[in-house]
Design a protein around this motif. Sequence first.
Motif, short mmCIF file in Angstrom:
data_model
loop_
_atom_site.label_atom_id
_atom_site.label_comp_id
_atom_site.label_asym_id
_atom_site.label_seq_id
_atom_site.Cartn_x
_atom_site.Cartn_y
_atom_site.Cartn_z
N GLU A 88 25.43 56.60 67.59
CA GLU A 88 25.62 56.22 66.19
C GLU A 88 27.08 56.29 65.79
N GLU A 89 27.77 57.35 66.24
CA GLU A 89 29.19 57.49 65.92
C GLU A 89 30.01 56.39 66.58
N GLU A 90 29.62 55.99 67.78
CA GLU A 90 30.32 54.89 68.45
C GLU A 90 30.17 53.59 67.67
N ARG A 91 28.96 53.35 67.17
CA ARG A 91 28.73 52.14 66.38
C ARG A 91 29.59 52.16 65.12
N GLU A 92 29.65 53.32 64.46
CA GLU A 92 30.47 53.44 63.26
C GLU A 92 31.95 53.23 63.58
N ALA A 93 32.40 53.78 64.70
CA ALA A 93 33.80 53.63 65.10
C ALA A 93 34.13 52.18 65.38
N ARG A 94 33.20 51.47 66.03
CA ARG A 94 33.43 50.05 66.32
C ARG A 94 33.49 49.24 65.03
N LEU A 95 32.62 49.58 64.05
CA LEU A 95 32.63 48.88 62.78
C LEU A 95 33.94 49.10 62.04
N ILE A 96 34.42 50.35 62.05
CA ILE A 96 35.70 50.67 61.40
C ILE A 96 36.83 49.91 62.08
N GLU A 97 36.80 49.88 63.41
CA GLU A 97 37.83 49.17 64.17
C GLU A 97 37.79 47.67 63.87
N GLN A 98 36.57 47.13 63.79
CA GLN A 98 36.42 45.72 63.50
C GLN A 98 36.92 45.38 62.09
N GLU A 99 36.59 46.24 61.12
CA GLU A 99 37.05 46.01 59.75
C GLU A 99 38.57 46.08 59.67
N ALA A 100 39.16 47.03 60.39
CA ALA A 100 40.63 47.16 60.39
C ALA A 100 41.28 45.93 61.02
N ARG A 101 40.67 45.42 62.10
CA ARG A 101 41.22 44.24 62.76
C ARG A 101 41.14 43.02 61.85
N LEU A 102 39.99 42.85 61.19
CA LEU A 102 39.83 41.71 60.28
C LEU A 102 40.80 41.79 59.11
N LYS A 103 41.00 43.02 58.62
CA LYS A 103 41.94 43.21 57.52
C LYS A 103 43.36 42.87 57.95
N ALA A 104 43.73 43.31 59.17
CA ALA A 104 45.07 43.02 59.68
C ALA A 104 45.26 41.52 59.90
N GLU A 105 44.22 40.85 60.43
CA GLU A 105 44.31 39.41 60.64
C GLU A 105 44.45 38.67 59.31
N ALA A 106 43.73 39.15 58.28
CA ALA A 106 43.82 38.53 56.95
C ALA A 106 45.22 38.70 56.38
N GLN A 107 45.82 39.89 56.59
CA GLN A 107 47.17 40.13 56.09
C GLN A 107 48.19 39.24 56.79
N VAL A 108 48.02 39.04 58.09
CA VAL A 108 48.91 38.16 58.84
C VAL A 108 48.79 36.73 58.32
N LYS A 109 47.56 36.31 58.09
CA LYS A 109 47.33 34.95 57.59
C LYS A 109 47.96 34.77 56.21
N GLN A 110 47.80 35.78 55.34
CA GLN A 110 48.40 35.71 54.01
C GLN A 110 49.92 35.64 54.11
N GLY A 111 50.47 36.42 55.06
CA GLY A 111 51.92 36.41 55.26
C GLY A 111 52.41 35.05 55.73
N GLU A 112 51.64 34.43 56.65
CA GLU A 112 52.03 33.10 57.13
C GLU A 112 51.96 32.07 56.01
N GLN A 113 50.93 32.17 55.17
CA GLN A 113 50.81 31.25 54.05
C GLN A 113 51.98 31.41 53.08
N LYS A 114 52.39 32.66 52.86
CA LYS A 114 53.51 32.93 51.95
C LYS A 114 54.81 32.34 52.50
N ILE A 115 54.98 32.45 53.82
CA ILE A 115 56.19 31.89 54.45
C ILE A 115 56.20 30.38 54.30
N HIS A 116 55.06 29.75 54.53
CA HIS A 116 55.00 28.29 54.40
C HIS A 116 55.31 27.87 52.96
#
Length: 220
Positions: free
Chosen positions: A174-202
């Motif tokens: 159960e803890e592994e599943r929770e850790a994977r979910l947290i890791e996945q959420e952090a990755r998606l958040k980081a990818e969204a921030q990168v995308k927002q940054g690229e849009q701002k540059i454009h």
Amino acid sequence: PQRPRHAQCSIDIFDMLRNRYAFSPTVGVFYDLIMKWGMEDLDEPAPDVTVIPNLRDKNIDCGHFDVKQQGTRPGLIIEVVSPSSKTDYTRKVEIYEQAGVTEYFIVDPHSKTKQPYYEIKGYRLQGNKYMPIKHDEQGCLLSKTTDVLFGVYNNKQRVRLKDCKTGEWLLTAEEEREARLIEQEARLKAEAQVKQGEQKIHQLMEQLRQLGVEPNSENW
């Protein structure tokens, strides 16, 4: 039949140890596996959790483990005490001692008390006799065969295991599943921030072009 507290504790310990040895070619972790000692008149229980080293094939797919046939024996056995039976403290100590199991740990959920809590006791072979393992200052027990520290935390409401080699806590499924979910959420958040940054540059580049400035390495 196992009570929920007994079953969950057994499964959690099994998960934590199995994950630790997932990539070991010679150490296997087994749940409710009958032990065939090959010794006359010695009972053959099915421990809650068994850690067996020096395996030729760790992918055993049967309901029992033949010590003589496999040429090795358990290094650590863990029993979670059932409220209806206290043989884990008596008869099984004798069985595992005679069978030559290096370490034997007992996890007692004390389910019948008004406020249930966990307690851990352990034995280690010295010669051919079991000797009690002393708790450290934090009340934890060290399994030398696995180099894993067993302890109770959160006012003795939870059993936790720590890998002494890495200093990391072992996780349940159960803890592994929770850790994977947290890791996945952090990755998606980081990818969204990168995308927002690229849009701002454009957007900024387009504003420069509208001002008659072509963005390049010198002015950008």
